[in-house]
Motif scaffolding. Sequence first.
Motif, PDB file in Angstrom:
ATOM      1  N   ASP A 180       0.610  -1.325  -0.024  1.00 44.13           N
ATOM      2  CA  ASP A 180       0.039   0.089  -0.093  1.00 44.13           C
ATOM      3  C   ASP A 180       0.923   1.179  -0.092  1.00 44.13           C
ATOM      4  N   ASN A 181       2.063   1.275   0.839  1.00 43.02           N
ATOM      5  CA  ASN A 181       2.740   2.360   0.733  1.00 43.02           C
ATOM      6  C   ASN A 181       4.136   2.322   0.022  1.00 43.02           C
ATOM      7  N   VAL A 182       4.548   1.334  -0.739  1.00 43.12           N
ATOM      8  CA  VAL A 182       5.796   1.143  -1.366  1.00 43.12           C
ATOM      9  C   VAL A 182       5.448   0.651  -2.959  1.00 43.12           C
ATOM     10  N   CYS A 183       6.081   1.358  -3.653  1.00 43.26           N
ATOM     11  CA  CYS A 183       6.206   1.135  -5.031  1.00 43.26           C
ATOM     12  C   CYS A 183       7.461   1.286  -5.872  1.00 43.26           C
ATOM     13  N   LEU A 184       7.634   0.288  -6.722  1.00 41.31           N
ATOM     14  CA  LEU A 184       9.007   0.144  -7.366  1.00 41.31           C
ATOM     15  C   LEU A 184       8.930   0.730  -8.896  1.00 41.31           C
ATOM     16  N   GLU A 185       9.654   1.487  -9.464  1.00 39.05           N
ATOM     17  CA  GLU A 185       9.436   1.940 -10.917  1.00 39.05           C
ATOM     18  C   GLU A 185      10.837   1.560 -11.562  1.00 39.05           C
ATOM     19  N   ALA A 186      10.810   1.225 -12.747  1.00 41.25           N
ATOM     20  CA  ALA A 186      11.852   1.421 -13.616  1.00 41.25           C
ATOM     21  C   ALA A 186      11.683   1.760 -15.069  1.00 41.25           C
ATOM     22  N   GLY A 187      12.703   2.145 -15.738  1.00 42.67           N
ATOM     23  CA  GLY A 187      12.349   2.752 -16.972  1.00 42.67           C
ATOM     24  C   GLY A 187      13.696   2.978 -17.863  1.00 42.67           C
ATOM     25  N   TRP A 188      13.487   3.170 -18.965  1.00 42.73           N
ATOM     26  CA  TRP A 188      14.350   3.401 -20.166  1.00 42.73           C
ATOM     27  C   TRP A 188      13.770   4.654 -21.161  1.00 42.73           C
ATOM     28  N   ASN A 189      14.756   5.595 -21.128  1.00 46.87           N
ATOM     29  CA  ASN A 189      14.638   6.736 -22.212  1.00 46.87           C
ATOM     30  C   ASN A 189      15.963   6.536 -23.219  1.00 46.87           C
ATOM     31  N   THR A 190      15.390   7.155 -24.339  1.00 44.98           N
ATOM     32  CA  THR A 190      16.241   7.294 -25.274  1.00 44.98           C
ATOM     33  C   THR A 190      16.382   8.494 -26.080  1.00 44.98           C
ATOM     34  N   LEU A 191      17.232   9.027 -26.432  1.00 43.70           N
ATOM     35  CA  LEU A 191      17.417  10.474 -27.177  1.00 43.70           C
ATOM     36  C   LEU A 191      18.112   9.990 -28.557  1.00 43.70           C
ATOM     37  N   ILE A 192      17.015   9.982 -29.606  1.00 45.39           N
ATOM     38  CA  ILE A 192      17.256   9.628 -30.728  1.00 45.39           C
ATOM     39  C   ILE A 192      17.761  11.056 -31.522  1.00 45.39           C
ATOM     40  N   LYS A 193      19.027  11.055 -31.693  1.00 46.67           N
ATOM     41  CA  LYS A 193      19.641  12.346 -32.289  1.00 46.67           C
ATOM     42  C   LYS A 193      19.304  12.549 -33.753  1.00 46.67           C
ATOM     43  N   GLY A 194      18.514  13.625 -34.141  1.00 46.45           N
ATOM     44  CA  GLY A 194      17.972  13.964 -35.345  1.00 46.45           C
ATOM     45  C   GLY A 194      19.326  14.747 -36.130  1.00 46.45           C
ATOM     46  N   THR A 195      18.949  15.191 -37.452  1.00 43.54           N
ATOM     47  CA  THR A 195      19.921  15.859 -38.149  1.00 43.54           C
ATOM     48  C   THR A 195      20.335  17.305 -37.561  1.00 43.54           C
ATOM     49  N   PHE A 196      19.572  17.876 -37.088  1.00 43.59           N
ATOM     50  CA  PHE A 196      20.023  19.051 -36.307  1.00 43.59           C
ATOM     51  C   PHE A 196      21.002  18.971 -35.023  1.00 43.59           C
ATOM     52  N   ALA A 197      20.578  18.043 -34.293  1.00 39.71           N
ATOM     53  CA  ALA A 197      21.262  17.772 -33.345  1.00 39.71           C
ATOM     54  C   ALA A 197      22.805  17.153 -33.577  1.00 39.71           C
ATOM     55  N   ARG A 198      22.621  16.497 -34.729  1.00 41.14           N
ATOM     56  CA  ARG A 198      24.192  16.045 -35.240  1.00 41.14           C
ATOM     57  C   ARG A 198      24.915  17.207 -35.709  1.00 41.14           C
ATOM     58  N   ILE A 199      24.445  18.177 -36.398  1.00 44.95           N
ATOM     59  CA  ILE A 199      25.241  19.195 -37.159  1.00 44.95           C
ATOM     60  C   ILE A 199      25.155  20.487 -36.538  1.00 44.95           C
TER      61      ILE A 199
END
Length: 52
Positions: free
Chosen positions: A11-30
């Motif tokens: 009732d008072n404890v929760c666990l969370e796990a996750g994954w995020n990815t940043l996919i670099k587009g053309t602007f972020a690369r150049i």
Amino acid sequence: MELSMRWDARDNVCLEAGWNTLIKGTFARIAPDAPTNRDNVNYFYVQKMVRF
């Protein structure tokens, strides 16, 4: 993109796990002063929350 999972272990404890990815587009690369590493970036996390 983001993927996360949450499990309420008790009732008072929760666990969370996750994954995020940043996919670099053309602007972020150049863009001016962009990092020389052009690979995509992955973040993983695990957290525990206790409610009082």
